[in-house]
Design a protein around this motif. Structure first.
Motif, short mmCIF file in Angstrom:
data_model
loop_
_atom_site.label_atom_id
_atom_site.label_comp_id
_atom_site.label_asym_id
_atom_site.label_seq_id
_atom_site.Cartn_x
_atom_site.Cartn_y
_atom_site.Cartn_z
N ALA A 105 31.82 6.56 57.16
CA ALA A 105 33.24 6.29 56.89
C ALA A 105 33.96 6.05 58.21
CB ALA A 105 33.87 7.47 56.14
N GLY A 106 33.65 6.88 59.21
CA GLY A 106 34.26 6.71 60.53
C GLY A 106 33.93 5.36 61.13
N VAL A 107 32.68 4.96 61.03
CA VAL A 107 32.27 3.67 61.61
C VAL A 107 32.97 2.51 60.89
CG1 VAL A 107 30.31 2.11 61.91
CG2 VAL A 107 30.06 4.53 62.47
N MET A 108 33.02 2.59 59.58
CA MET A 108 33.68 1.51 58.83
C MET A 108 35.18 1.45 59.17
SD MET A 108 31.28 0.06 57.41
CE MET A 108 32.22 -1.20 56.59
N ILE A 109 35.79 2.61 59.34
CA ILE A 109 37.22 2.62 59.69
C ILE A 109 37.42 2.15 61.13
CG2 ILE A 109 39.23 4.14 60.01
CD1 ILE A 109 38.02 5.71 57.55
N ALA A 110 36.48 2.49 62.01
CA ALA A 110 36.56 1.98 63.38
C ALA A 110 36.53 0.46 63.37
CB ALA A 110 35.41 2.54 64.22
N GLY A 111 35.70 -0.10 62.49
CA GLY A 111 35.63 -1.57 62.41
C GLY A 111 36.84 -2.17 61.76
N ARG A 112 37.25 -1.61 60.63
CA ARG A 112 38.35 -2.23 59.89
C ARG A 112 39.72 -1.88 60.48
NH1 ARG A 112 41.99 -3.25 56.49
NH2 ARG A 112 42.94 -1.21 56.71
N VAL A 113 39.96 -0.60 60.67
CA VAL A 113 41.28 -0.17 61.15
C VAL A 113 41.38 -0.27 62.68
CG1 VAL A 113 42.91 1.75 61.23
CG2 VAL A 113 41.58 1.33 59.17
N GLY A 114 40.34 0.23 63.36
CA GLY A 114 40.38 0.24 64.83
C GLY A 114 40.54 -1.15 65.40
N GLY A 115 39.75 -2.09 64.89
CA GLY A 115 39.85 -3.47 65.37
C GLY A 115 41.23 -4.04 65.09
N ALA A 116 41.75 -3.76 63.90
CA ALA A 116 43.07 -4.29 63.53
C ALA A 116 44.17 -3.67 64.39
CB ALA A 116 43.34 -4.01 62.05
N LEU A 117 44.04 -2.37 64.68
CA LEU A 117 45.05 -1.70 65.53
C LEU A 117 45.06 -2.33 66.92
CD1 LEU A 117 44.72 2.16 64.86
CD2 LEU A 117 46.40 0.56 63.97
N ALA A 118 43.87 -2.48 67.49
CA ALA A 118 43.80 -3.02 68.85
C ALA A 118 44.31 -4.46 68.88
CB ALA A 118 42.36 -2.95 69.36
N CYS A 217 44.41 2.16 69.93
CA CYS A 217 45.76 1.90 70.42
C CYS A 217 45.75 1.68 71.93
CB CYS A 217 46.70 3.06 70.06
SG CYS A 217 47.05 3.15 68.31
N TYR A 218 44.94 2.48 72.63
CA TYR A 218 44.86 2.33 74.09
C TYR A 218 44.32 0.94 74.44
CZ TYR A 218 43.23 3.00 78.87
OH TYR A 218 43.00 2.85 80.21
N LYS A 219 43.28 0.53 73.76
CA LYS A 219 42.70 -0.79 74.05
C LYS A 219 43.72 -1.89 73.76
CE LYS A 219 38.64 0.24 75.61
NZ LYS A 219 38.30 -0.11 77.01
N GLY A 220 44.49 -1.72 72.69
CA GLY A 220 45.54 -2.71 72.39
C GLY A 220 46.59 -2.76 73.49
N PHE A 221 46.99 -1.60 73.97
CA PHE A 221 48.01 -1.55 75.04
C PHE A 221 47.47 -2.13 76.35
CE2 PHE A 221 51.92 1.12 74.26
CZ PHE A 221 51.87 1.01 72.88
N GLN A 222 46.15 -2.05 76.55
CA GLN A 222 45.56 -2.56 77.79
C GLN A 222 45.11 -4.02 77.66
OE1 GLN A 222 45.13 -0.73 80.75
NE2 GLN A 222 46.48 0.69 79.71
N SER A 223 45.39 -4.63 76.52
CA SER A 223 44.92 -5.99 76.27
C SER A 223 45.42 -6.96 77.34
CB SER A 223 45.42 -6.44 74.89
OG SER A 223 45.14 -7.80 74.70
N ARG A 224 44.55 -7.88 77.72
CA ARG A 224 44.95 -8.91 78.68
C ARG A 224 45.56 -10.08 77.93
NH1 ARG A 224 42.69 -7.84 83.68
NH2 ARG A 224 41.11 -6.22 83.62
N GLN A 225 46.15 -10.99 78.71
CA GLN A 225 46.85 -12.13 78.12
C GLN A 225 45.90 -13.05 77.33
OE1 GLN A 225 50.20 -13.02 78.21
NE2 GLN A 225 50.54 -10.98 79.03
#
Lengths: 272, 279
Positions: A105-118, A217-225
């Motif tokens: 469940a964690g892995v699937m949420i990391a893929g679906r939600v985590g990717g979308a958040l970032a 969220c951290y990866k999203g905030f650190q995203s490059r242009q």
């Protein structure tokens, strides 16, 4: 001279990683500070609850069902050889509840939600929406990170319970298909699974949810242009979240086993 | 002439104004500011001030640091060296939390509008009001209605940013920037990417906001038509410093070939500007 360059590269890489860990720690501390000093507003939290909880449900149900069915399919022949097919439920359900349900469940949420958040936060960063928040005297971590963090923290345990439930049903459907006695199947399942096992699975999932939210969220905030920067942030969010789930799983299992042994003497249901 | 030694054109007195002179009407002052990204030096010992009630247009080629200057003023970025003052108070060293009340005195229109894509037009404009004023919803609704009317965007309250054209987004961005009646409005390329007619509409709105709200404005642009229309004062940046500073007419007649190249959009211009009467 020849060896200096590789050593310098290793040193630079290590320094970057340590710096990144430091920034992540400050970022996480800031999120916790906002949670405890100024709780998020419902109008910010509600859409995140929907996004993380409701929209993740189909993929969680799909994952849980197939994990339970495959586990039962692969385990049945061995149990049948031993003449203990009715014990299938104990193994399948214990595996699902303690390990596979929470982790998958964690892995699937990391893929679906985590990717979308970032990706979402990365896009907000490159389109200057995060700067706009700050320019209006609003704190981006409070407005963007805290609601997402709380949504993951609150709902991933529920999603894990759904995943467990569907996995158990999936395993039973396969056992029933093989003609395993229903009464004995559930009786052995009940004798093998303790409340502690269910608690252990759900307990782990809280940490998985926190890790997924903070890392993404951290990866999203650190995203490059640019589109490439946002895409890379989403990919890194999933990969790092996945690794964090595995590492956290190991340490939480060690901790919980130590705690269990300290509280109750361990005995195996299969040896009793 | 070095890029850090600006030609300051003051037709009234005919005398250059010392950059370091303390003027009471200066609402924003950048003092010896330097900023570098990687190996690229954006500002080198830049000193510049913006006066109350004036619309200053900051000109310069792409990458010269115009948008960076706005972010430094708002504290969204920190300078590597130098100090920034708002009404005489230094903000350079303030923490993010202590910068918040300072930022409330500003409104900013971002280059791409930067509307929150998960909020409607109404929620975007109401955002800063909700954040900083403990007002009932009816009062917030009235403020949003007024601001949207000021930018001719009534009736769009329930639309999402993705449903708006570029010009409409700029207008909503402007309504959002003026929602809490800021003292200073910063405009980052307000007409970039718009057709000439829409760009002129935005310029007119900018003038209307200036007239009705009596704000201090800083407009960053490389659109000369816009600069001449809205600016009381034009400042041109080049290679880390100011190379021209004065009223629009004086800049139009400026002797520096880099200024003439920029305002005429002619990279082949050799030396002398096309008009006489060079200061």
């Amino acid at each position: 001279m020849g060896i200096a360059r590789p050593i310098a590269n290793v040193g630079r890489f290590a320094a970057e990683q340590v710096g990144d860990l430091g920034r992540f720690t400050v970022f996480s501390a800031s999120a916790f500070r906002w949670i405890f000093t100024d709780f998020t507003r419902w109008r910010l939290l509600r859409p995140q609850l929907y996004e993380v909880g409701v929209r993740s449900l189909p993929v969680i149900i799909f994952t849980g069902a197939f994990v339970g069915m495959v586990l039962a399919l692969q385990s049945y022949p061995q149990f049948e050889l031993l003449g203990r097919a009715s014990w299938l439920g104990a193994v399948v359900n214990l595996s699902v509840v303690k390990e596979l349900g929470p982790v998958l469940a964690g892995v699937m949420i990391a893929g679906r939600v985590g990717g979308a958040l970032a990706a979402g936060l990365g896009t907000m960063k490159v389109t200057e929406q995060i700067d706009a928040l700050r320019a209006m005297g609003a704190e981006p971590i409070r407005h963007l990170v805290v609601p997402r963090f709380l949504a993951c923290l609150l709902l991933i345990p529920f999603l894990t319970v759904y995943c467990d439930f569907v996995g158990i049903v999936g395993g039973y459907v396969v056992a029933w298909g093989y003609g395993v006695d229903t009464h004995e199947y559930w009786m052995h399942s009940a004798s093998a699974i303790e409340n502690w096992d269910i608690f252990a699975g759900v307990f782990k999932s809280v940490f998985f949810g926190a890790a997924i939210a903070l890392i993404s969220c951290y990866k999203g905030f650190q995203s490059r242009q640019g589109a490439e920067g946002v895409g890379r942030a989403a990919t890194e969010a999933f990969v790092v979240s996945f690794m964090a789930i595995l590492i956290l799983d190991l340490f939480i299992v060690m901790f919980l086993q130590g705690l269990y042994d300290a509280l109750w003497a361990r005995t195996s249901v299969f040896l009793s | 002439m070095s890029a850090s030694e600006p030609i300051r054109v003051e037709p009234d007195s005919g005398e250059p104004t010392p950059a370091a002179q303390d003027q009471p009407q200066a609402v924003i002052r950048l003092e010896g500011v330097s900023k570098q990204f990687g190996g690229h030096q954006v500002f080198r010992d830049l000193t510049l001030e913006f006066r109350r009630g004036e619309t200053t247009v900051v000109l310069g080629a792409s990458g010269v640091g115009k948008s960076v200057m706005l972010k430094l003023i708002l504290g969204l970025m920190k300078p590597d060296a130098g100090r920034i003052f708002i009404d005489g108070a230094e903000i350079t060293t303030l923490s993010e939390r202590r910068l918040m009340p300072v930022r409330m005195r500003f409104g900013m229109l971002f280059q791409g509008s930067a509307l929150f894509d998960f909020l409607t037009v109404y929620e975007n404009v109401a955002f800063a009001v909700r954040e900083h004023k403990n007002w009932p919803e009816a009062r917030i609704r009235e403020v949003v209605r007024q601001k949207l009317a000021l930018v001719d965007m009534e009736g769009t309250e329930n639309l999402l940013p993705e449903e708006l054209s570029g010009g409409m987004r700029k207008r909503v961005g402007l309504a959002r920037a003026i929602a809490i009646d800021p003292e200073v409005i910063l405009y980052d390329e307000p007409t970039t990417g718009l057709d000439p007619v829409t760009a002129d509409t935005i310029n007119s709105l900018l003038l209307r906001c200036q007239r009705e709200l009596k704000t201090t404005s800083i407009v960053v642009t490389h659109d000369m038509a816009s600069a001449y229309k809205v600016g009381d004062r034009l400042v041109m940046l080049h290679e880390g410093g100011v190379i021209a500073d004065g009223p629009p007419e004086a800049i139009r007649r400026h002797s520096d070939v880099r200024v003439q190249r920029f305002i005429h959009g002619d990279a082949s211009l050799a030396a002398a500007p096309p008009q006489g009467d060079i200061p």
